[in-house]
Design a protein around this motif. Structure first.
Motif, PDB file in Angstrom:
ATOM      1  N   ALA A  98       1.291   1.839 -11.444  1.00 14.54           N
ATOM      2  CA  ALA A  98       0.266   0.794 -11.525  1.00 14.54           C
ATOM      3  C   ALA A  98       0.207   0.213 -12.935  1.00 14.54           C
ATOM      4  O   ALA A  98       0.159  -1.012 -13.110  1.00 14.54           O
ATOM      5  CB  ALA A  98      -1.088   1.348 -11.109  1.00 14.54           C
TER       6      ALA A  98
ATOM      7  N   VAL B 162       2.780   0.719  -5.143  1.00 10.25           N
ATOM      8  CA  VAL B 162       1.491   0.230  -5.634  1.00 10.25           C
ATOM      9  C   VAL B 162       1.480  -1.285  -5.445  1.00 10.25           C
ATOM     10  O   VAL B 162       2.526  -1.932  -5.536  1.00 10.25           O
ATOM     11  CB  VAL B 162       1.218   0.606  -7.111  1.00 10.25           C
ATOM     12  CG1 VAL B 162       1.094   2.114  -7.258  1.00 10.25           C
ATOM     13  CG2 VAL B 162       2.276   0.050  -8.044  1.00 10.25           C
TER      14      VAL B 162
ATOM     15  N   ASP C 181      -1.314  -4.916  -5.874  1.00 15.34           N
ATOM     16  CA  ASP C 181      -2.596  -5.556  -6.148  1.00 15.34           C
ATOM     17  C   ASP C 181      -2.377  -7.061  -6.166  1.00 15.34           C
ATOM     18  O   ASP C 181      -1.793  -7.608  -7.092  1.00 15.34           O
ATOM     19  CB  ASP C 181      -3.179  -5.081  -7.476  1.00 15.34           C
ATOM     20  CG  ASP C 181      -4.597  -5.590  -7.703  1.00 15.34           C
ATOM     21  OD1 ASP C 181      -5.057  -6.477  -6.938  1.00 15.34           O
ATOM     22  OD2 ASP C 181      -5.250  -5.103  -8.635  1.00 15.34           O
TER      23      ASP C 181
ATOM     24  N   LEU D 216      -6.434  -2.455  -6.318  1.00 18.28           N
ATOM     25  CA  LEU D 216      -5.201  -1.691  -6.343  1.00 18.28           C
ATOM     26  C   LEU D 216      -5.055  -0.813  -5.104  1.00 18.28           C
ATOM     27  O   LEU D 216      -5.985  -0.085  -4.746  1.00 18.28           O
ATOM     28  CB  LEU D 216      -5.161  -0.821  -7.602  1.00 18.28           C
ATOM     29  CG  LEU D 216      -3.965   0.097  -7.778  1.00 18.28           C
ATOM     30  CD1 LEU D 216      -2.671  -0.704  -7.895  1.00 18.28           C
ATOM     31  CD2 LEU D 216      -4.164   0.992  -8.999  1.00 18.28           C
TER      32      LEU D 216
ATOM     33  N   LYS E 259      -2.618   2.258  -3.689  1.00 18.38           N
ATOM     34  CA  LYS E 259      -1.617   3.270  -4.013  1.00 18.38           C
ATOM     35  C   LYS E 259      -1.219   3.903  -2.688  1.00 18.38           C
ATOM     36  O   LYS E 259      -2.057   4.549  -2.043  1.00 18.38           O
ATOM     37  CB  LYS E 259      -2.186   4.326  -4.966  1.00 18.38           C
ATOM     38  CG  LYS E 259      -2.595   3.780  -6.310  1.00 18.38           C
ATOM     39  CD  LYS E 259      -3.230   4.881  -7.153  1.00 18.38           C
ATOM     40  CE  LYS E 259      -3.704   4.371  -8.492  1.00 18.38           C
ATOM     41  NZ  LYS E 259      -4.376   5.441  -9.263  1.00 18.38           N
TER      42      LYS E 259
END
Length: 152
Positions: free
Chosen positions: A36, A61, A63, A68, A70
């Motif tokens: 990230a 990951v 976004d 975000l 994961k």
């Protein structure tokens, strides 16, 4: 946390199929944090697969502005519709192309604590998840480009 080097262009890792994660532990959680941080540190970063940093594990990951995600062992279990989108890739800086993707997907995965999750995504997030999950199979967006475009 640590920034990781992103593998680019003809690096062999980008063409290899990633292996499933057997156990979500502190090492996996740290790797997801590093991924990230690396994604956020790179211009135009919306997603990153572990193979892009030289680790052949099924980790992603992402976004796209909604927070975000994961994901451990992500898998597309449903898709519908169609959209033509412009994509780039952190492993192929400066290359952009139009790609046909589903307009909606449902992805099942484990979260960073090893708990099962299901994500429904549309539009840009559907594009991103398809792109990153393709990476886990050794598929690069350039394999699917309909037309290359110039992005300023």
């Amino acid at each position: 946390m640590a920034l990781r080097e992103i593998r680019t262009f003809e690096d062999d890792f980008l063409r290899k199929k990633s292996k499933p994660v057997d156990k979500v532990d502190d090492r996996i959680r740290q790797l997801l944090k590093d991924m990230a941080e690396t994604m956020y540190h790179t211009p135009n970063g919306g997603g990153l697969a572990a193979c892009q940093i030289g680790i052949l594990r099924r980790l992603v990951v992402a976004d796209m502005g909604e927070g975000l995600l994961k994901l451990v062992n992500p898998e597309i279990i449903e898709e519908e519709g169609e959209q033509i989108v412009i994509e780039g890739c952190l492993s192929y800086p400066g290359i952009w192309g139009k790609v046909k993707r589903p307009s909606r997907v449902v992805v099942k995965a484990l979260d960073e604590n090893g708990q099962p999750i299901t994500i429904e995504a549309a539009g840009a997030m559907a594009k991103c998840l398809c792109h990153e999950i393709d990476h886990l199979e050794g598929v690069i967006f350039t394999d699917k480009v309909i037309e290359y475009v110039k992005v300023e």
